[in-house]
Design an enzyme around this catalytic site. Structure first.
Site, PDB file in Angstrom:
ATOM      1  CG  ASN A 146     -40.898  90.056  17.416  1.00 36.93           C
ATOM      2  OD1 ASN A 146     -41.903  89.449  17.059  1.00 36.93           O
ATOM      3  ND2 ASN A 146     -40.785  90.571  18.606  1.00 36.93           N
ATOM      4  CD  GLN A 174     -37.931  91.768  13.419  1.00 35.11           C
ATOM      5  OE1 GLN A 174     -36.841  91.771  12.843  1.00 35.11           O
ATOM      6  NE2 GLN A 174     -38.146  92.489  14.502  1.00 35.11           N
ATOM      7  CB  SER A 194     -40.838  99.072  11.024  1.00 38.11           C
ATOM      8  OG  SER A 194     -40.605 100.214  11.800  1.00 38.11           O
ATOM      9  CG  HIS A 196     -36.476 100.825  13.210  1.00 38.05           C
ATOM     10  ND1 HIS A 196     -36.057 100.138  14.323  1.00 38.05           N
ATOM     11  CD2 HIS A 196     -37.824 100.821  13.256  1.00 38.05           C
ATOM     12  CE1 HIS A 196     -37.118  99.758  15.024  1.00 38.05           C
ATOM     13  NE2 HIS A 196     -38.199 100.157  14.392  1.00 38.05           N
ATOM     14  CB  CYS A 320     -37.855  95.376  31.266  1.00 39.46           C
ATOM     15  SG  CYS A 320     -37.981  95.990  32.933  1.00 39.46           S
TER      16      CYS A 320
HETATM   17  N1  PMP Z   1     -43.912  94.058  14.450  1.00 41.78           N
HETATM   18  C1  PMP Z   1     -42.800  93.358  14.672  1.00 41.78           C
HETATM   19  C2  PMP Z   1     -42.758  91.910  14.284  1.00 41.78           C
HETATM   20  C3  PMP Z   1     -41.696  93.972  15.263  1.00 41.78           C
HETATM   21  O1  PMP Z   1     -40.588  93.258  15.485  1.00 41.78           O
HETATM   22  C4  PMP Z   1     -41.770  95.343  15.607  1.00 41.78           C
HETATM   23  C5  PMP Z   1     -40.598  96.049  16.253  1.00 41.78           C
HETATM   24  N2  PMP Z   1     -40.021  95.371  17.326  1.00 41.78           N
HETATM   25  C6  PMP Z   1     -42.964  96.029  15.347  1.00 41.78           C
HETATM   26  C7  PMP Z   1     -44.007  95.347  14.764  1.00 41.78           C
HETATM   27  C8  PMP Z   1     -43.117  97.472  15.702  1.00 41.78           C
HETATM   28  O2  PMP Z   1     -42.303  98.273  14.917  1.00 41.78           O
HETATM   29  P1  PMP Z   1     -42.094  99.825  15.261  1.00 41.78           P
HETATM   30  O3  PMP Z   1     -41.663  99.867  16.695  1.00 41.78           O
HETATM   31  O4  PMP Z   1     -41.043 100.264  14.341  1.00 41.78           O
HETATM   32  O5  PMP Z   1     -43.397 100.496  15.094  1.00 41.78           O
END
Ligand code: PMP
Length: 383
Positions: A146, A174, A194, A196, A320
């Site tokens: 990410n 991602q 995920s 979003h 943070c």
């Molecule tokens: N895994 C990775 C690689 C992510 O980038 C994220 C979100 N930043 C998550 C898991 C968690 O996803 P969510 O907050 O939608 O549960």
């Protein structure tokens, strides 16, 4: 405002927003037997198929969750059996790292973190070493990081893990909807995603579990028995329908979008490195997601730069947590110094990014950098 934080969350796709709004206007619990309930269940089935098509699996292999955090927790809890090694990497998202620590809590010797290079690549040769004396267990490696966008060669990881009798989970949060990912071809056992991150709504995601995987039945949530007993609770019908619509839209334009986003990212890097020649791009450049660039500006604090360009939404290399800024565990694991991690900015872009946003961000970075350097020079100057 130019939006460069797709890895935190992508703007919702118009198809997904329309589907969510329409679904929210209809009543119906997908578990009810009457007509509105059956209609809701039918729409959930359509979304399950849309998501399965994106991953090349069967709809029956999808468990809907509240997002990738839950999917990762469920995957590790379901697929890890005490006494076996759990192999992962120090650059995983906390939703994997913390879940891995939790499931191996009373036997931390069984948690193996593979080494990571300065280029952000996980050393997959070390998998053989991890399984030299033991067989079985679970390997969990992210498909794409990410922060840096660096991709894991899942084909190599899966082959080595399966030869050692281990199951393979990948956090593909991602990757899904940004690059093609085919669970059958890659021979993956479990995959988290995920909505979003690929233009669906927040708060909904899924875990793919290969049919026939030898998993003891260990759900996180028990209750009404939804999702074949794997995830109790009323389905988030509108969220799931929105995720399905986003999956379909992403699948339709996957190749074309990846090419366009890569070109935009490369242009941004070109413009920034052209004006700020001592900045450094982190992570293996030829093995990255299309829409991410992670750049260190040595000696210039990232928080000051971001504050000096309020009309560019990007994120720092440090997070943070509980009010105290902590440097990125990913950058530290790659061998960057704390100072460099604190001077790092991640720009992440995607399907709706425009040429104008790239030009605007590059100009804004240049201006902000000049401003912050001048302020630093003044603070350092004679008193
Ligand atoms: N895994 C990775 C690689 C992510 O980038 C994220 C979100 N930043 C998550 C898991 C968690 O996803 P969510 O907050 O939608 O549960």
């Amino acid at each position: 405002m130019s939006y460069f934080d797709y890895n935190a969350t992508a703007p919702i796709r118009p198809e997904a927003a329309a589907a969510v709004i329409e679904a929210m206007r209809s009543v119906g619990n997908a578990s009810s037997m009457h007509q509105p309930g059956r209609q809701a269940a039918h729409r959930v089935d359509v979304a399950r198929r849309q998501l399965a098509d994106l991953l090349n699996c069967s709809p029956g292999e999808i468990i809907f969750t509240s997002g990738a955090t839950e999917a990762n927790n469920l995957a590790l809890r379901a697929a890890y059996t005490a006494g076996n090694p759990l192999v992962t990497s120090p650059v995983e998202h906390p939703a994997v790292l913390e879940a891995a620590r939790a499931v191996t809590a009373d036997q931390s010797a069984d948690l193996v973190l593979l080494p990571v290079g300065y280029d952000g690549l996980v050393d997959l040769d070390a998998l053989d070493h991890a399984f030299a004396a033991r067989r079985g267990g679970l390997v969990s490696l992210m498909a794409a990081n990410n922060e840096t966008g660096v991709l894991t060669d899942l084909r190599v990881a899966t082959k080595a893990a399966h030869e050692a009798g281990a199951l393979v989970h990948t956090d593909a949060t991602q990757m899904v909807g940004r690059l093609p990912i085919d669970v059958a071809e890659l021979d993956i056992d479990l995959l988290s995603l995920s909505a979003h991150k690929f233009g669906g709504p927040q708060g909904v995601g899924a875990l793919y579990v290969r049919r026939g995987s030898p998993l003891p039945h260990r759900p996180l949530l028990v209750g009404g028995g939804q999702e074949r007993g794997w995830r109790a609770g009323t389905l988030n019908v509108a969220g799931i329908i929105g995720m399905g619509a986003a999956a379909e839209a992403a699948a339709r334009s996957l190749g074309e979008e990846a090419g366009r986003v890569t070109a935009l990212r490369d242009r941004l890097e070109h413009l920034i490195t052209g004006t700020l020649p001592n900045c450094r791009i982190n992570g293996r450049r030829d093995q990255r997601l299309p829409g991410v660039t992670n750049i260190t500006f040595p000696g210039v604090p990232a928080d000051a730069v971001l504050a000096a360009m309020p009309d560019v939404a990007a994120s720092e290399g440090s997070a943070c947590a509980s009010g105290a800024p902590t440097p990125s565990h990913v950058l530290l694991a790659m061998g960057l110094s704390r100072a460099d991690a604190d001077s790092t900015i991640r720009f992440s872009l995607g399907y709706a990014t425009t040429d104008a946003e790239i030009e605007h961000a590059a100009q804004a970075v240049k201006r902000a950098m000049t401003q912050v350097r001048a302020a630093l020079a003044k603070a350092d100057g004679p008193r």
